[in-house]
Design an enzyme around this catalytic site. Sequence first.
Site, short mmCIF file in Angstrom:
data_model
loop_
_atom_site.label_atom_id
_atom_site.label_comp_id
_atom_site.label_asym_id
_atom_site.label_seq_id
_atom_site.Cartn_x
_atom_site.Cartn_y
_atom_site.Cartn_z
CD GLU A 115 3.13 5.54 -5.16
OE1 GLU A 115 2.96 5.64 -3.94
OE2 GLU A 115 3.19 4.46 -5.75
N GLY A 127 0.83 -1.20 0.00
CA GLY A 127 0.00 0.00 0.00
C GLY A 127 0.86 1.26 0.00
CB SER A 128 0.06 4.73 0.71
OG SER A 128 -0.23 4.90 2.07
CD GLU A 183 7.19 -5.67 -1.50
OE1 GLU A 183 7.52 -4.84 -2.37
OE2 GLU A 183 7.97 -6.50 -1.01
CG LEU A 184 5.73 0.76 1.55
CD1 LEU A 184 6.49 1.61 2.54
CD2 LEU A 184 4.33 0.47 2.03
CB CYS A 244 3.77 -0.19 -6.77
SG CYS A 244 2.38 -0.86 -5.88
#
Lengths: 472, 472, 472, 472
Positions: C375, C227-228, C247-248, C281
């Site tokens: 992002e 996610g963020s 996992e960003l 991502c």
Amino acid sequence: MKTYKIYLAGEFVETTETLEVCNPYSKEIFAQTYLAGEEIINKAILAGLEAEKEMKQLNSLQKYEILMQISNDILGDKKRLAAVLSKESGKPMRYALGEIARAAQTFLVAAEESKRLPKEYLSLDWTAAGQGKEGLVKYFPIGLIAGIAPFNFPLNLAVHKIAPAIAAGNPIILKPARSTPLSVLELAKIIDKTDLPKGAISILPTDRVAGNILITDNRIKMLTFTGSPEVGWEMKKNAGKKKITLELGGNAGVIITETANFENALAKTLIGSFAYSGQVCIHVQRIFVQHSVFENFVENFIAKVKQLKVGDPLESSTDISVMIDEDNASRVESWVNEAKAGGAKVLCGGNRKDGFYEPTVLTNTKSEMKVCSLEIFGPVVTLEPFSDFNKAIDEINHSVYGLQAGVFTNKISEMDYAFDNLEVGGVVINDVPTFRVDHMPYGGVKNSGFGREGLKYAIHEMMEPRLLVKSV
Amino acid sequence: MKTYKIYLAGEFVETTETLEVCNPYSKEIFAQTYLAGEEIINKAILAGLEAEKEMKQLNSLQKYEILMQISNDILGDKKRLAAVLSKESGKPMRYALGEIARAAQTFLVAAEESKRLPKEYLSLDWTAAGQGKEGLVKYFPIGLIAGIAPFNFPLNLAVHKIAPAIAAGNPIILKPARSTPLSVLELAKIIDKTDLPKGAISILPTDRVAGNILITDNRIKMLTFTGSPEVGWEMKKNAGKKKITLELGGNAGVIITETANFENALAKTLIGSFAYSGQVCIHVQRIFVQHSVFENFVENFIAKVKQLKVGDPLESSTDISVMIDEDNASRVESWVNEAKAGGAKVLCGGNRKDGFYEPTVLTNTKSEMKVCSLEIFGPVVTLEPFSDFNKAIDEINHSVYGLQAGVFTNKISEMDYAFDNLEVGGVVINDVPTFRVDHMPYGGVKNSGFGREGLKYAIHEMMEPRLLVKSV
Amino acid sequence: MKTYKIYLAGEFVETTETLEVCNPYSKEIFAQTYLAGEEIINKAILAGLEAEKEMKQLNSLQKYEILMQISNDILGDKKRLAAVLSKESGKPMRYALGEIARAAQTFLVAAEESKRLPKEYLSLDWTAAGQGKEGLVKYFPIGLIAGIAPFNFPLNLAVHKIAPAIAAGNPIILKPARSTPLSVLELAKIIDKTDLPKGAISILPTDRVAGNILITDNRIKMLTFTGSPEVGWEMKKNAGKKKITLELGGNAGVIITETANFENALAKTLIGSFAYSGQVCIHVQRIFVQHSVFENFVENFIAKVKQLKVGDPLESSTDISVMIDEDNASRVESWVNEAKAGGAKVLCGGNRKDGFYEPTVLTNTKSEMKVCSLEIFGPVVTLEPFSDFNKAIDEINHSVYGLQAGVFTNKISEMDYAFDNLEVGGVVINDVPTFRVDHMPYGGVKNSGFGREGLKYAIHEMMEPRLLVKSV
Amino acid sequence: MKTYKIYLAGEFVETTETLEVCNPYSKEIFAQTYLAGEEIINKAILAGLEAEKEMKQLNSLQKYEILMQISNDILGDKKRLAAVLSKESGKPMRYALGEIARAAQTFLVAAEESKRLPKEYLSLDWTAAGQGKEGLVKYFPIGLIAGIAPFNFPLNLAVHKIAPAIAAGNPIILKPARSTPLSVLELAKIIDKTDLPKGAISILPTDRVAGNILITDNRIKMLTFTGSPEVGWEMKKNAGKKKITLELGGNAGVIITETANFENALAKTLIGSFAYSGQVCIHVQRIFVQHSVFENFVENFIAKVKQLKVGDPLESSTDISVMIDEDNASRVESWVNEAKAGGAKVLCGGNRKDGFYEPTVLTNTKSEMKVCSLEIFGPVVTLEPFSDFNKAIDEINHSVYGLQAGVFTNKISEMDYAFDNLEVGGVVINDVPTFRVDHMPYGGVKNSGFGREGLKYAIHEMMEPRLLVKSV
């Protein structure tokens, strides 16, 4: 004149047959040693078989300490050892010193690898039959090994057999080349000071009959040979049940493209072509230069060849000296002459004086000429232009040999194409095929060899896996 | 009568020489196929060489899909395939079905391993010479392979050559046993439906002259043989430059100690001794039972042997049936008679009727008797007591063979001693030496073999490493 | 309107809190499901803890068969599943179908890896203290896992948590994004048909309070979150004793040099920039093009962007559709406006209509602008020229993020420099950073993540090593 | 009185805050050094960040030579270093000498592993998306590391942070325990003579505020802590974005069965129980003896405990001496008294005199007593009988800790059951949980730790993988 006893299963012994050792440069017979005959070889085999059990029992720490002691003792005496090596082989001191350092490194890596022998732990429950079971694979020493080493790296190529044998836990009988037995007999003295079981190591120059026993006798479990292709492949036929590794020669090619670092390519190919008068398995024999930079390369290369310092190998400034013997120099002479007769052009060199053959550069050669198609094992290199990279690759592959090849390029696509298509054991990018560090996997395909050396790889070849299936 | 064409480089062909296939139980010739002669073999070799390049280009996904398709197609037709196998070999359906399932598993594991081919990434900067360099090792297909398979697992032992060859990217010519060519020709039909390059696979029963080409021809890069020790070791001498793997036989031993699970030991040794009439490379031939449980074991074992159901292999309840042919049954008979003459006692069995030999248990044997020292390859097992565990280990090692061994024990010290001292390729704890799952490393030492099978290991043997030295 | 029950430890249940699922394109609420509250989450945890033992007992074959069954069932229903996924997420069918195929592949690889769990076998006798000892390392399941998945790959990023959890032998509670719970609840139905222990899997959309339990509760042994960055790093602080993988996101950069294949670079960057409206991502956010090819690239790139087909995600020809919701579209709009205000030039796009934001290309940006430094997670990309390759590398590194980066080049020196110097988890040569295959190690450095996914790597993170020291 | 400067990024410095070092046995303050405050720590961090780049550039050879130099220099001064260590910690010379040897070994293994950093080479073409691509994974140094070491192995546990940091290419700031800063400051002098970049290593005793910076500051990329569980787990919460490894304590259990070698069990448990007064993370705290041998074991164990020689740590014959300080001795006293009050029986020992606590053996304990359930970190061990092996395993698992456990047995079934069921980081068969060799993976589960040390494993934790996706 110094006399070296030979090393039979932990004892330095004499035999009835002496072997004189000649300095190829001075022609002086400066030392003598002995040849082992059948009886001695049989004693060595019996002692080796006897030592198998004790060698197998050596634990990691013991092997590590023995191998490190040898490595350190070599380094501690490097100048003297290099001089012995230089005298017996005619190898310039600069390169002799390098070989001594490499021999020490070979033992050092073997020491480290002796603690890291291959071991596997597997799940077996992939089908109903394997439920509740797991597997362990441990590698055990294969047993008595015979090693046969050549004259051109009389110490380090013998060490590439002895060091992994010890690391793997095997006894070994090592036969050096008859022309260069001394540096490895010096090593015997160093080995003798360690705690290795007495029968574990024999270092024995032999006559032909006795040497043949090492090939055919089935009590020996593995034969590891470095030398010429003809001899090597013949051994494979006669090796009986034993395992065999062959490290043979080649006619290594180099490709130099226009995207390469020019100075680097020049400097590296010069050394690759003429170090130890080309008497190197991975000597640069054929250079293919991209059309656009060919002329420039030729000009600079020839200029550098002419600056090579010729002379006494024992002097530290010497670049190039005599060949191992006059027979070889004559053979090189005749091959170059054949090429000239066939239309090749001599860009420099091309003359022989006794055992000395000039550093020689040819062009306009044809691939069928001996200087291209056979292993010259002398200070001769061919320079040819190419237009199409893939065809230069084909040119290198157009050979019965396949040891290593060099490609000077800055293109990813060329690197990848070369790696996928060169039929060799090693592709060296931006360096010569002559590149070898002692822990890398090393060996040839096609007629150039069978199996791999390099410590981890050699050790693996010298061991036999055994699976334990256990219930969980 | 059904006729099977043979499979030449992607084509089903007939030849002038027919080969009749006999059901060993009914004696009926129920099918025929063809023998390949020199000409056919040469065509297969040329087509294989031709296919080398295309096979090398197959990527992981393509190989995976081909191998999975074969695996699934085998499973999808398992009953029919098992019946074919049972008919040609006399193998009871229960075991024939097991073999079909294993063949499917062998292809499945090969599919998975084709995505996991060996690759290495090395640092080379351990000395000044290697500064700025790294190494990649990629494994390339070795080239055309010849595989020779035996009658006793006519499908799965052929698959152990074909599946890894495909996974590695190699063409292969497979020669089945002359008595059992059908199940693998059925496989050819399954293979033929895949996208494999046309020349990649040949499955060819051959006459002796043509078969010999597979051994001697240097265009073939590797020979992988499963069969008898005598034939195998002779091949090694004649194999020229090619690599060779030999999966041969043995006289496998089992040790049963008093700490073992008795019922487990009983059940497993019964199957290991008599499955497929002992015509199995890792058949239990010699059982050593600890003194304190020996009598009890003998009694129970004999009782169970007597319950084995003898009959038609095609019936699902049959435990044991005829041997592959009468010659073999006669050979077994003569060996047992030799043992009896030498003082051995027949605890049960010991009679032959045509090609059928009774499940036979002997005791009071001596290690020099053929039933102990040679590979019996029949339904005969010896039972002997022991007092000292280490001596039982010595007894097993007292053999020219060394394939697998079983040890039933609950003692860590015995497990470790057995693992470190049994001179075999595999030590199986609390199961019989007959244990094999298809992905485990499998193969013998001493006269029992050379090299290892098991998918990952077979694939590795079928590939040639190539080092890339790159500048960082 | 279809109603999906949620999946609590092997039971499909309803709760008092419904969750409506809206099609972002049609704005229609087309389905509903339920939110789990504290009570449900606690039940899931208890059931998960209960299932730990049973999961740990699953052998390789059982795990393989379960995972393959799921993989095959996904493939067998791929069109329907893709439509569900497309509807809940607004993802064009082309990409939705791709995601379904990848989810099946993720389970397939997990199945294969479940047979290859890490195991080590070590020698320990490197010092006197270790004499006679060896070590085995076996990896055991870590215990109950919580997985939190995002909306943008609602199925496959959840599968990257569920599949390795099963392969490792762990129970898992998976919380999907609230906007996209349906495809993974479809997966629940597939999972429910397998032989997995009942409490092993829960798939539960949750409210905030209940979701927080997954982060803080110490009975859960590992948290794996995609996610963020803001949310992720906050979780790390509150995770108590548990292990965590994050996992960003990132602002991935691409470098295109003049030696690259121009058409390849063009085609790949187009997809990397606008697939699923940049809600990826590893979306291409910043493109740096070598000066000499910049203008040409801009021209061609813009032309291609203008050809992208905008429309209903359910139509197979649609390239680009709405964003996940209007809030996100508005955020993207404001960032682009900020850039324009700061001097950036809009080369194409730049307009919003409700939840739809046009594919937008900017130039003349500055690295501090939000479109560069944060992002964007939208269909916006910047195009800037560069002269010095190393400075382009610095530009990419000038970011708090470091997930993946792409470099289009044919120079070895540039590839090596990029690999050694780009501060990211993955450097992709001649492709976009958006490249991911499911078995490769995947994850970011700096603010982009913590730990790695990719089956083998995720499984490894989900296991705990245990050493056995045994006497030999 | 000797004064030791502290080591700030390659400089030996003084600060305004002195730290006196007391010999726990003589109570003499025999040396002093300095505490680093916030300012010094910030300088160390800045210098460390500065050194990251230079450290990353070190090649294998450079790291190998630096680490070997340190290893050799430690060995070359081992007696003096052991005396320093013994004086600051009260550790008997016999054990102090052992620790010095181990510190040298830890550097030696780090040297070897620095040449073998993890590297992977992967095929990526498992799906259409990966066609033509391969992957390389190289591990890069993670960046600046903070290490916090305890008093009980003041040198070697610090070395287990410093040596892998160097091997991995990371700068490190090491904070020793305040009571035992000297041996590691001696190490600083040895390190200072190497060619390590100046800012790479700081060794700084700190006050609490400055020490806290090492935990919270996000410029530090990893924290590796050895110490008490309470402190360790609190650090995890406050560690921000950094990676963390925790090596904490436990209440290690041992099981002695009737099949074990009795003398071996006796001798090993004696040392495991009382070496360095039990101030060892893997000190034997709880011994469970099979009923049938319990009485005999108790009798012999007590007899041996009574023979332990108490005295001055500097005398070579001393087995046991004072604890690190009187506070700890008092704590141990109170726990034993609590046990006595609860019904435990003191079999020997049980008295304190100042900082000295007698070697003490208890029985009739209950698992809730502090002497059982908490980490005693003193010379106290409990002896209890058991009947059912599996229940003894449960007993050991009935703990919040899980570091290592020992099982003395000769049964395979017990070994396997223990390995599969003991919830610990390491199961030691036929030796005490106190067993550790420096290259093995070491660390605990449950409250005993997070992550693993042991050179290869620690190095791996200190590196960050980076994937290169390349086109073939």
